[in-house]
Design a protein around this motif. Structure first.
Motif, PDB file in Angstrom:
ATOM      1  N   ARG A  77      52.583  10.371 130.077  1.00  8.53           N
ATOM      2  CA  ARG A  77      53.072  11.476 131.073  1.00  8.53           C
ATOM      3  C   ARG A  77      53.275  10.603 132.567  1.00  8.53           C
ATOM      4  O   ARG A  77      53.908  11.207 133.488  1.00  8.53           O
ATOM      5  N   ALA A  78      52.767   9.315 132.692  1.00  5.33           N
ATOM      6  CA  ALA A  78      52.833   8.597 133.802  1.00  5.33           C
ATOM      7  C   ALA A  78      54.326   7.917 133.864  1.00  5.33           C
ATOM      8  O   ALA A  78      54.747   7.315 135.206  1.00  5.33           O
ATOM      9  N   TYR A 102      52.573  13.194 126.752  1.00  5.22           N
ATOM     10  CA  TYR A 102      51.214  13.375 126.343  1.00  5.22           C
ATOM     11  C   TYR A 102      50.286  12.888 127.590  1.00  5.22           C
ATOM     12  O   TYR A 102      50.768  11.726 128.203  1.00  5.22           O
ATOM     13  N   LYS A 103      49.193  13.086 127.531  1.00  3.80           N
ATOM     14  CA  LYS A 103      48.307  12.569 128.438  1.00  3.80           C
ATOM     15  C   LYS A 103      47.218  11.568 127.591  1.00  3.80           C
ATOM     16  O   LYS A 103      47.203  11.466 126.471  1.00  3.80           O
ATOM     17  N   ALA A 118      55.212  16.346 133.729  1.00  8.35           N
ATOM     18  CA  ALA A 118      56.447  16.296 133.090  1.00  8.35           C
ATOM     19  C   ALA A 118      57.493  17.100 133.562  1.00  8.35           C
ATOM     20  O   ALA A 118      58.734  16.783 133.512  1.00  8.35           O
ATOM     21  N   ALA A 119      57.200  18.333 134.308  1.00  7.44           N
ATOM     22  CA  ALA A 119      58.122  19.197 134.868  1.00  7.44           C
ATOM     23  C   ALA A 119      59.084  18.498 135.951  1.00  7.44           C
ATOM     24  O   ALA A 119      59.923  18.740 136.241  1.00  7.44           O
ATOM     25  N   ILE A 141      61.362  20.086 125.446  1.00  9.64           N
ATOM     26  CA  ILE A 141      60.266  19.113 126.179  1.00  9.64           C
ATOM     27  C   ILE A 141      58.779  19.507 125.777  1.00  9.64           C
ATOM     28  O   ILE A 141      58.626  20.961 126.176  1.00  9.64           O
ATOM     29  N   ILE A 142      58.005  18.864 124.930  1.00 12.82           N
ATOM     30  CA  ILE A 142      56.830  19.467 124.480  1.00 12.82           C
ATOM     31  C   ILE A 142      55.780  18.606 125.124  1.00 12.82           C
ATOM     32  O   ILE A 142      55.769  17.375 125.241  1.00 12.82           O
TER      33      ILE A 142
END
Length: 208
Positions: free
Chosen positions: A68-69, A7-8, A92-93, A80-81
């Protein structure tokens, strides 16, 4: 069933709450037009994130929520969501090589999500369809940078820019293609795989 949820953090959460940026906070207090979308966007993102947690719990899917960091190991999960927009998906990728990814746009009114096929309202049905093999997997081509010392960058979806560290300086480079070499002098070379051409590369004139 295991899921990693990447998540961000909203701009409001980052700059007003965590960093306590004085200029940002001042603009919020003044209700300046330049920041009038930050609080609604923050609320929409938080609501989506809470709904994701609830849906996963109801479906008995064990999950890990990771900002996400931070790095993560995809091996733990079945899927992976990502919850955010394209930036969250792309971040994330970088850590995903084998497991399927599902991009969820947490604020579709104000957020760009070319890689995010759904919002939270479609998550429950989408997970059901995935379990029933009703949704096919789509493989995306990626690109990595190989260095002279033998090391490689992580494979990415968007683009790679090779240029002089001084933006005003000329870049000199040699491109090899089909066993032929071509020498160039320019501002640099900008390369993207097919998915990356829909972003900045395409805006510069590239055609898909």
């Amino acid at each position: 069933k295991l899921a990693i949820v990447v998540y961000k953090k909203s701009s409001y959460e980052l700059y007003a709450k965590e960093k306590e940026d004085s200029r940002f906070v001042h603009l919020l207090k003044e209700e300046h037009f330049s920041v009038n979308q930050f609080i609604p966007s923050h609320k929409a993102h938080k609501a989506s994130l809470e709904k994701v947690k609830k849906i996963l719990e109801q479906r008995n899917i064990e999950s890990k929520f990771i900002y996400r960091a931070r790095k993560f190991n995809e091996d733990w999960a079945d899927i992976i969501i990502t919850v955010g927009g394209d930036g969250t998906f792309l971040e994330a990728a970088r850590h995903v090589y084998e497991k399927p990814m599902l991009g969820l746009n947490s604020d579709p009114i104000r957020s760009v999500g070319m890689y995010c096929g759904i919002d939270v309202t479609a998550l429950d049905k989408t997970l059901s369809d995935i379990e029933l093999n009703k949704i096919p997997l789509h493989k995306l081509s990626r690109i990595a940078l190989a260095k002279e010392d033998g090391t490689y960058s992580k494979p990415i979806l968007n683009d790679i820019l090779v240029a002089n560290s001084n933006p005003a300086a000329t870049s000199r480079f040699i491109l090899e293609f089909h066993k032929k070499s071509y020498e160039y002098k320019s501002s640099g070379v900008w390369v993207a795989p097919a998915p990356g051409t829909t972003g900045a590369i395409r805006s510069s004139g590239a055609k898909t």
